[in-house]
Motif scaffolding. Structure first.
Motif, PDB file in Angstrom:
ATOM      1  N   GLY A  53       5.132   4.222  -4.585  1.00 23.47           N
ATOM      2  CA  GLY A  53       4.294   4.097  -3.397  1.00 23.47           C
ATOM      3  C   GLY A  53       4.545   5.155  -2.343  1.00 23.47           C
ATOM      4  O   GLY A  53       3.674   5.457  -1.541  1.00 23.47           O
ATOM      5  N   LYS A  54       5.739   5.722  -2.343  1.00 27.84           N
ATOM      6  CA  LYS A  54       6.079   6.732  -1.336  1.00 27.84           C
ATOM      7  C   LYS A  54       5.558   8.116  -1.697  1.00 27.84           C
ATOM      8  O   LYS A  54       5.124   8.868  -0.837  1.00 27.84           O
ATOM      9  N   ARG A  55       5.604   8.456  -2.964  1.00 23.03           N
ATOM     10  CA  ARG A  55       5.326   9.823  -3.391  1.00 23.03           C
ATOM     11  C   ARG A  55       4.176   9.946  -4.403  1.00 23.03           C
ATOM     12  O   ARG A  55       3.414  10.888  -4.380  1.00 23.03           O
ATOM     13  N   TYR A  56       4.041   8.957  -5.309  1.00 25.06           N
ATOM     14  CA  TYR A  56       3.127   9.111  -6.445  1.00 25.06           C
ATOM     15  C   TYR A  56       1.758   8.450  -6.274  1.00 25.06           C
ATOM     16  O   TYR A  56       0.892   8.609  -7.134  1.00 25.06           O
ATOM     17  N   GLY A  57       1.531   7.676  -5.211  1.00 27.85           N
ATOM     18  CA  GLY A  57       0.207   7.132  -4.946  1.00 27.85           C
ATOM     19  C   GLY A  57      -0.155   5.850  -5.666  1.00 27.85           C
ATOM     20  O   GLY A  57      -1.321   5.619  -5.977  1.00 27.85           O
ATOM     21  N   ALA A 115       0.845  -1.193   0.000  1.00 30.64           N
ATOM     22  CA  ALA A 115       0.000   0.000   0.000  1.00 30.64           C
ATOM     23  C   ALA A 115       0.881   1.244   0.000  1.00 30.64           C
ATOM     24  O   ALA A 115       2.070   1.183   0.341  1.00 30.64           O
ATOM     25  N   VAL A 116       0.300   2.375  -0.374  1.00 34.39           N
ATOM     26  CA  VAL A 116       1.074   3.618  -0.377  1.00 34.39           C
ATOM     27  C   VAL A 116       1.537   3.925   1.046  1.00 34.39           C
ATOM     28  O   VAL A 116       0.933   3.498   2.026  1.00 34.39           O
ATOM     29  N   ALA A 117       2.600   4.690   1.147  1.00 39.02           N
ATOM     30  CA  ALA A 117       3.177   5.060   2.435  1.00 39.02           C
ATOM     31  C   ALA A 117       2.196   5.898   3.251  1.00 39.02           C
ATOM     32  O   ALA A 117       1.376   6.635   2.696  1.00 39.02           O
ATOM     33  N   GLU A 118       2.316   5.797   4.565  1.00 40.80           N
ATOM     34  CA  GLU A 118       1.454   6.570   5.458  1.00 40.80           C
ATOM     35  C   GLU A 118       1.577   8.065   5.220  1.00 40.80           C
ATOM     36  O   GLU A 118       0.613   8.805   5.380  1.00 40.80           O
ATOM     37  N   ASP A 119       2.759   8.502   4.831  1.00 35.03           N
ATOM     38  CA  ASP A 119       2.969   9.947   4.630  1.00 35.03           C
ATOM     39  C   ASP A 119       2.951  10.359   3.158  1.00 35.03           C
ATOM     40  O   ASP A 119       3.424  11.433   2.799  1.00 35.03           O
ATOM     41  N   CYS A 120       2.367   9.510   2.304  1.00 33.69           N
ATOM     42  CA  CYS A 120       2.234   9.859   0.884  1.00 33.69           C
ATOM     43  C   CYS A 120       1.344  11.096   0.778  1.00 33.69           C
ATOM     44  O   CYS A 120       0.264  11.146   1.368  1.00 33.69           O
ATOM     45  N   SER A 121       1.788  12.090   0.037  1.00 35.25           N
ATOM     46  CA  SER A 121       1.096  13.382   0.000  1.00 35.25           C
ATOM     47  C   SER A 121      -0.052  13.458  -1.004  1.00 35.25           C
ATOM     48  O   SER A 121      -0.780  14.435  -1.002  1.00 35.25           O
ATOM     49  N   VAL A 122      -0.247  12.447  -1.829  1.00 37.26           N
ATOM     50  CA  VAL A 122      -1.304  12.524  -2.847  1.00 37.26           C
ATOM     51  C   VAL A 122      -2.473  11.605  -2.491  1.00 37.26           C
ATOM     52  O   VAL A 122      -2.292  10.553  -1.883  1.00 37.26           O
ATOM     53  N   LYS A 123      -3.663  12.036  -2.866  1.00 36.07           N
ATOM     54  CA  LYS A 123      -4.876  11.226  -2.672  1.00 36.07           C
ATOM     55  C   LYS A 123      -5.318  10.591  -3.982  1.00 36.07           C
ATOM     56  O   LYS A 123      -6.124   9.685  -3.999  1.00 36.07           O
ATOM     57  N   VAL A 124      -4.784  11.109  -5.091  1.00 40.13           N
ATOM     58  CA  VAL A 124      -5.027  10.581  -6.427  1.00 40.13           C
ATOM     59  C   VAL A 124      -3.652  10.319  -7.043  1.00 40.13           C
ATOM     60  O   VAL A 124      -2.789  11.197  -7.030  1.00 40.13           O
TER      61      VAL A 124
END
Length: 136
Positions: free
Chosen positions: A91-95, A12-21
């Motif tokens: 997964g860390k940044r791009y969602g 799954a995407v990282a907990e602190d990933c900044s994008v919702k899309v």
């Protein structure tokens, strides 16, 4: 050589990933970045490559390793520890969530997609998160 692939796993995407899309990775100064190469390889060939295949192929492309030397270079590459796709900016940044099937082959899914939600709720899979970008 130790098998570094995941099987029946969803990253799954990282907990602190900044994008919702989910976003498409961008080139930098006209050059394809690691996330761009990973994204293209996985989306153009879903469930065709393993995590090891993706990690090495991106390394080989970025280092201009000739095709005829890749078998030897792959052995050298994996003879020392390598990061896995949990560390990928996908997964860390791009969602993008990363699914590994029973053969270890990978495909990616946008965080906002129904498929992503289905993988999150699939109790038959092992669930891990992409690595956080920050240390908090």
């Amino acid at each position: 050589m130790k098998d570094m692939n995941y099987y029946e796993t969803f990253i799954a995407v990282a907990e602190d990933c900044s994008v919702k899309v989910a976003e498409f990775p961008k080139t930098k100064n006209g050059a394809k970045t690691v996330p761009v190469l990973q994204y293209e390889m996985i989306t153009n060939h879903p469930y065709q490559y393993t995590q090891e295949d993706v990690m090495f192929e991106v390394f080989a492309q970025r280092n201009d390793i000739p095709v005829e030397q890749r078998s030897l270079e792959r052995t050298k590459f994996f003879s020392k520890g390598q990061p896995c796709l949990r560390t990928s900016s996908l997964g860390k940044r791009y969602g993008w969530g990363i699914h590994h099937n029973s053969q270890g082959k990978v495909a990616i899914y946008a965080v906002e997609s129904e498929e992503y939600k289905d993988f999150l709720n699939d109790s038959s899979l092992k669930h891990v998160k992409a690595m956080r970008s920050s240390r908090q």
